[in-house]
Design an enzyme around this catalytic site. Structure first.
Site, short mmCIF file in Angstrom:
data_model
loop_
_atom_site.label_atom_id
_atom_site.label_comp_id
_atom_site.label_asym_id
_atom_site.label_seq_id
_atom_site.Cartn_x
_atom_site.Cartn_y
_atom_site.Cartn_z
N GLU A 217 0.85 -1.20 0.00
CA GLU A 217 0.00 0.00 0.00
C GLU A 217 0.88 1.24 0.00
O GLU A 217 0.79 2.11 0.88
CB GLU A 217 -0.99 -0.03 1.18
N GLU A 352 -4.91 -8.95 -0.55
CA GLU A 352 -5.71 -8.68 0.64
C GLU A 352 -7.16 -8.57 0.19
O GLU A 352 -7.49 -7.72 -0.65
CB GLU A 352 -5.28 -7.37 1.33
O1 AHR Z 1 -5.22 -6.18 6.80
C1 AHR Z 1 -5.11 -5.03 7.59
C2 AHR Z 1 -4.47 -3.86 6.86
O2 AHR Z 1 -5.28 -3.49 5.78
C3 AHR Z 1 -3.13 -4.14 6.22
O3 AHR Z 1 -2.09 -3.99 7.11
C4 AHR Z 1 -3.05 -3.09 5.16
O4 AHR Z 1 -2.27 -3.49 4.06
C5 AHR Z 1 -4.49 -2.84 4.79
O5 AHR Z 1 -4.80 -1.52 4.78
#
Ligand code: AHR
Length: 553
Positions: A217, A352
């Site tokens: 990110e 994610e």
């Molecule tokens: O999964 C939790 C958080 O969500 C992670 O650390 C980040 O990459 C995302 O914003």
């Protein structure tokens, strides 16, 4: 129940997968009472389903690592060199193919050198998430004791049978430290000082690690870069990394949901140095969390979230409707990628994904970002995995966020307590797709209509995916309707279904979830299905995830 007229309108007029195919061959035979149809097209393969679509994500965050995975060698909890044994056994069962570590946002504050060498010599560091930990949370959640580092993570992967996917720190460490981490993991036995340090911990041979995330990110917690700035960093970090004979697959920090400008900006800047630059990118990460249950009232990330356990029927549908967005993100980013990377060398890595609720449903109070998954999350997860299966040529890997004691977790654990969540059961059911040939499958089913405050809203009804493994056809589907079954006629033109078994995950209560005290309140049930004639009639129960295993001849 849906009117037949409405069913026909949905089936015949709606776009995409709901159009009846011209070679629909079995629809007229005794199907008048059926409201849905599924046709699996054996002659329309979409590509092999990479096992890596069924990957996981483990961040050093809250109780994911300390308490979830790592209990320590001297613990009374059954463990394998400090790693929770029951977790390893469950992950072996679901054939977990790849695990991402150590973050997430944590990755860009992590110095890998803190997590190697003798356990008692490792430093304690402030965890990236310390600021949001309650003051009475366990010390290892706030001050990272570094007992679980690279060696332990790779060992965990080996025990499970997974490949490691390491996310490197691009925000707060120089590129040299990235090279050194690769060297520590991959340089041959006895070749470098770092290989000797690895050997001193009992790992003479290289691990080796193929997948490397280059930041996380990077538009936000990973450095606050513009897409162009990040591309410059990515080039610098990935130029001339020693490979030690191991193929290295670099995963670039990608967009958050529909940030099209990130995908375009990053790739445009990459090719400013020539199209050959694209060869250095294996995958572009995509993160997508379904969190906004405010029914359009706000876009605020905190105010818009709903509760994991206390929800109305409308919240069930709203979450699943957000799940549908994943498809447009996959196809949208893929299209932009193709404008710049015409041969589609770069694949998507959805590293994610999952629903994200507000705090309050933690099985272990105080565990930050932990939530209790219900049947709703199982249906969401099944639907998402089906989507991944339908795009095997676009997606190289996906990692559910996160494995244990976190957001869309497969498992919850605390001390000696452990349970499999409904999401974990879905991964168990869907493991059968891994390595199969994805087949275009036409679902023709009535949409689900519901009331979104004063306005009518709808989402797709029965949907799913199919994969072929020699003569075994695996068909998975979710019925999102909370009260109506999908009375379905299933056909596989060109083949006869010899026998079938069904595995179903459902419950009479849409809030159903497992707890440490009631571990099996919701779990899949399997049985044989009777076949009459060339088609299979099957009623998908309301609010369910289903796997049909069909033996063809
Ligand atoms: O999964 C939790 C958080 O969500 C992670 O650390 C980040 O990459 C995302 O914003």
């Amino acid at each position: 129940m849906i009117e037949r007229r409405e069913f026909l309108r949905n089936g015949l007029l709606a776009g995409g997968t709901f159009l009846l195919p011209k070679h629909w061959s079995f629809a007229s035979r005794g199907s008048a009472a059926r409201n849905s149809r599924v046709e699996v097209l054996l002659e329309e393969p979409l590509g092999t389903i990479s096992p890596n679509l069924y990957g996981h994500f483990t961040e050093n965050l809250g109780a994911v690592i300390y308490d979830g995975i790592w209990v320590g060698e001297n613990s009374s909890i059954a463990n394998l060199n400090g790693i929770r044994q029951e977790l390893v056994e469950q992950m072996r069962k679901i054939k977990a193919p790849v695990i991402r570590f150590p973050g997430g946002c944590f990755a860009d504050s992590y110095d890998w050198r803190d997590g190697i060498g003798p356990l008692d010599k490792r430093p304690r560091r402030t965890n990236f998430w310390e600021g949001v930990e309650p003051s009475n949370s366990p010390a290892p959640h706030r001050y990272d004791p570094n007992q679980f580092g690279t060696n332990e993570f790779v060992h965990f992967c080996k025990l499970v049978g997974s490949q490691p996917y390491l996310a490197a720190n691009l925000r707060s460490l120089p590129a040299e430290e990235f090279y050194r981490w690769v060297e520590y993991c991959n340089s041959p036995a006895g070749s470098t000082t770092l290989a000797e340090m690895r050997a001193a911990s009992g790992n003479t041979e290289p691990f080796p690690v193929r997948f490397w995330g280059v930041g996380n990110e990077s538009w936000g917690c990973g450095g606050n870069f513009t897409a162009q700035e990040y591309a410059v960093e990515f080039r610098r970090f990935t130029t001339w990394v020693p490979s030690f004979g191991q193929e290295l697959s670099f995963i670039a920090s990608g967009p958050n949901d529909d940030s099209w400008e990130w995908t375009r900006g990053f790739l445009d800047e990459m090719v400013r140095k020539g199209p050959g630059q694209l060869r250095s990118i294996y995958g572009l990460a995509l993160h997508y969390y379904a969190w906004n249950l405010s029914r359009g009232r706000t876009r605020d990330f905190n105010a818009g979230k709903g509760d994991a356990l206390k929800f109305e029927v409308v919240d069930w549908y709203e979450l699943l409707r957000q799940g549908e967005v994943m498809e447009s993100l996959i196809t949208g980013h893929w299209q932009i990628m193709g404008e710049i990377d015409r041969e589609h060398h770069i694949k998507l890595v959805v590293d994610e994904w999952g629903p994200w609720y507000r705090p309050g449903s933690e099985m272990t109070p105080g565990d930050i970002l932990e939530q209790t998954p219900t049947l709703r999350d199982a249906v969401f997860s099944g639907m998402t995995l089906d989507l991944f299966n339908q795009h095997p040529e676009k997606i190289a890997m996906a990692n559910c966020a996160q494995l244990i004691n976190c957001l869309n977790s497969l498992y919850l654990a605390h001390g000696d307590k452990f349970c499999v969540t409904p999401v974990g059961h879905v991964f168990d059911m869907y493991a059968a797709h891994q390595g199969g040939e994805s087949l275009r499958t036409v679902f023709s089913a009535p949409n689900v209509h519901y009331q979104r405050d004063a306005n009518p809203a709808s989402l797709a009804g029965l949907r799913g995916s199919a994969s072929l493994h020699d003569k075994v056809l695996v068909l998975t589907a979710v019925n999102p309707h909370v009260s109506d079954a999908c009375e379905t006629e299933i056909g596989v033109p060109g083949a006869t279904i010899k026998s079938a078994t069904v595995t179903t995950l459902t419950a009479s209560d849409i809030h159903a979830h497992n707890t440490f005290a009631q571990k099996d309140l919701i779990r899949p049930e399997s049985k044989a299905v009777e076949i009459k004639g060339r088609v299979l009639n099957y009623d998908f129960p309301p609010a369910s995830v289903t796997k049909l295993t069909l033996i063809l001849q």
